[in-house]
Design a protein around this motif. Structure first.
Motif, mmCIF file in Angstrom:
data_model
loop_
_atom_site.group_PDB
_atom_site.id
_atom_site.type_symbol
_atom_site.label_atom_id
_atom_site.label_comp_id
_atom_site.label_asym_id
_atom_site.label_seq_id
_atom_site.Cartn_x
_atom_site.Cartn_y
_atom_site.Cartn_z
ATOM 1 N N LEU A 136 -2.235 16.205 11.950
ATOM 2 C CA LEU A 136 -1.092 16.437 11.068
ATOM 3 C C LEU A 136 -1.219 15.805 9.685
ATOM 4 C CD1 LEU A 136 1.963 16.107 13.482
ATOM 5 C CD2 LEU A 136 0.799 18.168 12.702
ATOM 6 N N LEU A 137 -2.232 15.020 9.429
ATOM 7 C CA LEU A 137 -2.327 14.415 8.115
ATOM 8 C C LEU A 137 -3.160 15.289 7.183
ATOM 9 C CD1 LEU A 137 -2.488 10.599 8.918
ATOM 10 C CD2 LEU A 137 -0.545 12.007 8.304
ATOM 11 N N ARG A 138 -4.311 14.855 6.744
ATOM 12 C CA ARG A 138 -5.057 15.568 5.711
ATOM 13 C C ARG A 138 -5.427 17.007 6.090
ATOM 14 N NH1 ARG A 138 -7.339 13.163 1.148
ATOM 15 N NH2 ARG A 138 -8.438 14.693 -0.087
ATOM 16 N N PRO A 139 -5.897 17.273 7.323
ATOM 17 C CA PRO A 139 -6.244 18.666 7.648
ATOM 18 C C PRO A 139 -5.093 19.639 7.434
ATOM 19 C CG PRO A 139 -7.104 17.184 9.308
ATOM 20 C CD PRO A 139 -6.229 16.359 8.427
ATOM 21 N N ALA A 140 -3.896 19.260 7.862
ATOM 22 C CA ALA A 140 -2.752 20.157 7.712
ATOM 23 C C ALA A 140 -2.419 20.370 6.238
ATOM 24 C CB ALA A 140 -1.542 19.594 8.458
ATOM 25 N N VAL A 141 -2.463 19.294 5.437
ATOM 26 C CA VAL A 141 -2.164 19.409 4.013
ATOM 27 C C VAL A 141 -3.240 20.234 3.307
ATOM 28 C CG1 VAL A 141 -1.846 18.129 1.863
ATOM 29 C CG2 VAL A 141 -0.898 17.241 3.991
ATOM 30 N N PHE B 31 -1.282 18.303 -7.602
ATOM 31 C CA PHE B 31 -0.083 18.268 -6.774
ATOM 32 C C PHE B 31 -0.431 17.856 -5.339
ATOM 33 C CE2 PHE B 31 2.510 20.505 -3.616
ATOM 34 C CZ PHE B 31 3.778 20.044 -3.915
ATOM 35 N N PHE B 32 -1.483 18.412 -4.786
ATOM 36 C CA PHE B 32 -1.813 18.136 -3.386
ATOM 37 C C PHE B 32 -2.542 16.815 -3.188
ATOM 38 C CE2 PHE B 32 -0.965 22.674 -2.889
ATOM 39 C CZ PHE B 32 -0.217 22.647 -1.716
ATOM 40 N N GLU B 33 -3.174 16.280 -4.225
ATOM 41 C CA GLU B 33 -3.844 14.986 -4.064
ATOM 42 C C GLU B 33 -2.849 13.868 -3.772
ATOM 43 O OE1 GLU B 33 -6.515 12.285 -3.339
ATOM 44 O OE2 GLU B 33 -6.878 14.440 -3.539
ATOM 45 N N PRO B 34 -1.760 13.749 -4.548
ATOM 46 C CA PRO B 34 -0.764 12.726 -4.170
ATOM 47 C C PRO B 34 -0.093 13.012 -2.830
ATOM 48 C CG PRO B 34 0.021 14.023 -6.033
ATOM 49 C CD PRO B 34 -1.426 14.355 -5.855
ATOM 50 N N SER C 101 0.792 -1.229 0.000
ATOM 51 C CA SER C 101 0.000 0.000 0.000
ATOM 52 C C SER C 101 0.825 1.281 0.000
ATOM 53 C CB SER C 101 -0.919 0.023 1.238
ATOM 54 O OG SER C 101 -1.750 -1.105 1.265
ATOM 55 N N VAL C 102 2.037 1.203 0.512
ATOM 56 C CA VAL C 102 2.795 2.435 0.734
ATOM 57 C C VAL C 102 3.867 2.661 -0.334
ATOM 58 C CG1 VAL C 102 4.242 3.715 2.351
ATOM 59 C CG2 VAL C 102 2.359 2.312 3.198
ATOM 60 N N LEU C 103 4.802 1.720 -0.457
ATOM 61 C CA LEU C 103 5.941 1.970 -1.336
ATOM 62 C C LEU C 103 5.520 2.195 -2.787
ATOM 63 C CD1 LEU C 103 8.720 -0.419 0.002
ATOM 64 C CD2 LEU C 103 8.409 2.012 0.419
ATOM 65 N N GLN D 132 -2.410 11.661 -0.348
ATOM 66 C CA GLN D 132 -2.337 10.207 -0.324
ATOM 67 C C GLN D 132 -1.088 9.734 0.417
ATOM 68 O OE1 GLN D 132 -2.856 8.233 -4.093
ATOM 69 N NE2 GLN D 132 -4.437 9.672 -4.762
ATOM 70 N N MET D 133 0.033 10.412 0.177
ATOM 71 C CA MET D 133 1.267 10.053 0.860
ATOM 72 C C MET D 133 1.169 10.313 2.361
ATOM 73 S SD MET D 133 3.896 11.545 -2.022
ATOM 74 C CE MET D 133 5.393 11.300 -1.080
ATOM 75 N N MET D 134 0.554 11.422 2.728
ATOM 76 C CA MET D 134 0.410 11.746 4.142
ATOM 77 C C MET D 134 -0.522 10.749 4.837
ATOM 78 S SD MET D 134 2.314 14.273 5.038
ATOM 79 C CE MET D 134 1.583 14.808 6.585
#
Length: 612
Positions: A260-265, A304-307, A150-152, A310-312
Motif C-alpha cells: 500500500l505504500l510506494r507501489p500503490a502510489v 506532485f507524486f514525489e511528496p 521525520s514526519v511532521l 514521501q508522505m506515504m
C-alpha cells in the motif's frame, strides 16, 4: 474501578485523533519559532514551484520562436539558479528549526513520563513489569521523536509544496488542474486504508517489544538464580517465543508497506501520467499546444507524486508514533499515584509517636492481609514485629510509610491522622532501612547525601562515623569519592548496610523503620551493625521487623503476628513466660531440642487460631 480494570486501561489503545491533537498541544510553547519556520517553509516552497514556470517561459517564449537575446536569457538563467540556491538555503534553515523544536518537545515528553513514573504509587509497580516501563520511557518516546523529527516537518513541507503545485497547475491549465484534483480523494482513501490496517500490527509490535524488555530485565536481575539452577535454555526458549511473535508482527507490517505504500502510489502516478498525455494528445488534434506548458505540467505532475510518495513512506513511522504515543499517554493518565495529604493545615512531626487503631488492609480489595491491628509506640520506644512469612509485618511498615491507599481504620503520628501530613513531611521524618539496601551508581558521598543534597562533607563524615562506617570507607580507594557499582555490587553486604544506615542517620529522622536490617550480614559484621542500630534508635521511635529474635530482646514491645492479626504482645521476658508462638519461635532459633520437642509448632498454631 478495581485494580484489574485500572491495569487493563494501560494496554488499551486510545483514539488516534485524540492522540494526535495531544501531540500537537506540545507545540504551543514553541509557536514563535514555529511561525518563523512556517514562513521560511513557504518561501522555500515558492522558490521550488517557480522553477518549472521559468523553464516554461524559456521554452515557449524564447526556444520555440528561436529568440536568443542575451539579457533576458541571462536573467532567466540567473533567476532559475538563484531560486535553486535560495530554496536549498531556506530549506536547510527551516528543517533545522523544525527538528530543533521537535527535539525540545520530545525532551519535555520524556521528562513528563519520568516524573509521572516517579510519583506513581507502589501498588502500580507491584503489578506492572519494570521492563515494560523502561520500554515506554525509552522505545516509545524515541518513536514519538521520529514523528516530530521525520514526519511532521516532512508532512508540513510536502503539503505546502502540493498546494503550490496545484496553484501552478491552475495557472497553466485550469481544466486539467481540476482533473488532477480527483487524485486527492483516491490518495486520501489509500492513506486511511493503510492507517486502519497498520494500527493493529504496530500495537502488537509495541506490546511485544515491551515484553522483550521485561524478559531481558527480569533475566538480568535474576541471573544468579538462572545460572545456579541451569535455566539458561528455558529462559532462551521463552525469550525466543516472544521475539518470534515480535518478528511476525513486523513481517505483517512489511507486507502491508510493500503493498500500500510506494507501489500503490507509483501505479496511480502512471495512470495519471497516461491520462495527462492523452489529454494533450487529443487537444493537439484540434489546436496547437505549447511545449513549455506540456513540460511544466508533466514536471509538476512528477513533483506532485514525489511528496506524496514521501508522505506515504513516512506513514508507517506516523502510525508507529501514534501507537507509541497512545501507550505513553495511557501511562501519563494513569491515576494510581501515591496517597496524598487530606485536610487543612500543615502539621509537623515532632516526637514521632505512632498509633495504629483498628487498622485493616487489603492489596487487592478482596483479601485482608491485616485485620484490626492496634498498637502504640512512644518517642524513644522500639516496637518489634515478628511472625511467619506472610503474617503482615511488611504490610504494617508499608502503611506507616503511607505507600498504599485503601486503609481501613486509623493511623496517627503525634496524635494527628497520617493522611493529614504532606508526603514531604512524612519522608523527611521517617528513616527506612531495608533488608537489602539499595545503593545507586555514584560515589560513597553521593549515596550518603541521597536524601539531602544540601549536606556538607562534614555532615557526611559525621553520619558515617555515627554508624561506624567511617573506618571501612577510609580504606576504600578514593575514600568518600570511591565509585560504587550498580546496587553497591562492589561492596560487601555489611558495608552496604552500614552505608544505608549513614544515609538514614544523615536525614536525622524522628521515626526509624527497620526491615530485617541485620538479616543478610555475617555474625561478625552483625555486631558492628547492632551497635550502630542501638545508637540510631536512641531518642527515636523505632518500628523493626526481625527474624533473628536475639536482635530484639531489648525492644519495649514485641508484636507477634499470625495471618494478619496480632496474637501476642509484650516484651521478650513476658512473651517467653506466656509460652506461646513467640516462645516456640525463640526455642527454634536457639536450637533447644528438648524444649522444642515438648510442644510442636502445630499446637501453637492451633492455639493461635482458637484465640483469633
Amino acid at each position: 474501578m478495581n485494580h484489574k480494570n485500572k491495569q487493563s486501561l494501560l494496554f488499551e489503545p486510545m483514539d488516534q485523533k485524540i492522540v494526535f491533537r495531544r501531540l500537537l498541544s506540545y507545540t504551543k510553547p514553541h509557536l514563535r519559532w514555529l511561525t518563523i519556520a512556517f514562513f521560511l517553509l513557504m518561501l522555500g516552497t515558492g522558490a521550488q514551484i517557480l522553477g518549472p514556470i521559468l523553464i516554461k517561459i524559456f521554452i515557449d517564449d524564447y526556444l520555440t520562436p528561436r529568440i536568443f537575446d542575451f539579457q533576458p536569457l541571462f536573467l532567466l538563467a540567473a533567476g532559475y539558479l538563484g531560486l535553486h540556491f535560495a530554496s536549498v538555503a531556506i530549506t536547510y534553515v527551516q528543517l533545522f528549526l523544525f527538528q530543533k523544536i521537535a527535539l525540545k518537545i520530545i525532551q519535555q515528553i520524556r521528562i513528563d513520563v519520568f516524573e509521572k513514573v516517579q510519583n506513581l504509587g507502589l501498588a502500580f509497580f507491584d503489578k506492572f513489569p519494570t521492563g515494560g516501563l523502561v520500554s515506554r520511557i525509552t522505545n516509545d518516546t524515541e518513536t514519538i521523536k521520529d514523528l516530530y523529527v521525520s514526519v511532521l516537518s516532512n508532512y508540513v513541507q510536502n503539503i505546502m509544496f502540493l498546494i503550490g503545485v496545484f496553484a501552478a497547475m491552475f495557472y497553466l491549465n485550469v481544466q486539467l488542474a481540476f482533473f488532477c484534483l480527483f487524485l486527492l480523494p483516491v490518495l486520501f482513501i489509500l492513506m486511511q486504508l493503510y492507517r486502519k490496517l497498520s494500527s493493529k500490527f504496530y500495537a502488537e509490535m509495541s506490546e511485544k517489544l515491551s515484553q522483550l524488555n521485561a524478559k531481558i530485565n527480569e533475566s538480568i536481575q535474576g541471573m544468579t538464580i538462572i545460572q545456579i539452577f541451569r535455566q539458561q535454555k528455558r529462559l532462551r526458549r521463552e525469550f525466543e517465543t516472544i521475539n518470534d511473535d515480535h518478528q511476525k508482527a513486523w513481517l505483517k507490517s512489511i507486507k502491508l508497506d510493500g503493498l500500500l505504500l510506494r507501489p500503490a502510489v507509483d501505479f496511480i502516478s502512471i495512470i495519471a501520467l497516461i491520462l495527462v498525455l492523452s489529454y494533450f494528445g487529443v487537444t493537439s488534434l484540434n489546436s496547437p499546444i505549447e511545449i513549455g506548458v506540456l513540460y511544466a505540467f508533466i514536471n509538476y505532475l512528477d513533483r506532485f507524486f514525489e511528496p506524496v510518495n514521501q508522505m506515504m513512506m513516512r506513514l508507517s513511522i506516523f502510525q508507529q508514533a501514534l501507537v507509541s504515543a497512545s501507550r505513553v499517554f495511557r501511562l501519563l493518565d494513569h491515576h494510581e499515584v501515591s496517597p496524598e495529604k487530606r485536610g487543612d493545615g500543615q502539621p509537623k512531626i515532632e516526637k514521632g509517636e505512632i498509633e495504629f487503631r483498628n487498622v485493616s488492609f487489603s492489596y487487592d480489595g478482596e483479601h485482608n492481609v491485616l485485620k484490626n491491628i492496634s498498637f502504640k509506640a512512644k518517642k524513644g520506644e522500639t516496637v518489634a514485629l515478628v511472625g511467619h512469612t506472610g503474617s503482615g509485618k511488611s504490610s504494617i511498615i508499608n502503611l506507616l510509610m503511607r505507600f498504599y491507599p485503601g486503609v481501613k481504620g486509623d493511623i496517627f503520628i503525634d496524635g494527628v491522622p497520617i493522611d493529614h501530613y504532606e508526603n514531604d513531611e512524612l519522608r523527611k521524618k521517617m528513616g527506612l532501612v531495608l533488608q537489602d539496601p539499595f545503593l545507586f551508581v555514584g560515589t560513597v558521598e553521593e549515596n550518603i547525601k541521597f536524601y539531602n543534597d544540601n549536606l556538607t562533607k562534614d555532615d557526611v563524615v559525621n553520619a558515617a562515623k555515627f554508624v561506624h562506617a567511617h573506618p571501612f570507607i577510609e580504606k576504600l580507594s578514593g575514600g568518600y569519592e570511591a565509585k560504587i557499582g550498580e546496587r553497591g555490587s562492589t561492596l560487601s553486604s555489611g558495608q552496604r548496610q552500614l552505608l544505608s544506615f549513614a544515609r538514614t542517620i544523615a536525614l536525622n529522622p524522628s521515626i526509624l523503620v527497620l526491615d530485617e536490617a541485620t538479616a543478610n550480614v555475617d555474625t561478625e559484621t552483625e555486631g558492628e551493625i547492632q551497635l550502630a542500630l542501638e545508637k540510631m534508635q536512641m531518642g527515636r521511635t523505632t518500628v523493626a521487623i526481625a527474624h533473628r529474635l536475639s536482635t530484639i530482646k531489648d525492644a519495649d514491645q514485641i508484636l507477634v503476628l499470625h495471618q494478619g492479626e496480632i496474637v501476642e504482645r509484650g516484651n521478650h521476658s513476658e512473651l517467653i513466660e506466656q509460652g506461646g508462638l513467640y516462645h516456640k519461635m525463640y526455642l527454634l532459633q536457639q536450637g533447644d531440642r528438648e524444649e522444642i520437642e515438648s510442644v510442636t509448632t502445630s499446637e501453637y498454631v492451633n492455639t493461635v487460631d482458637k484465640n483469633t
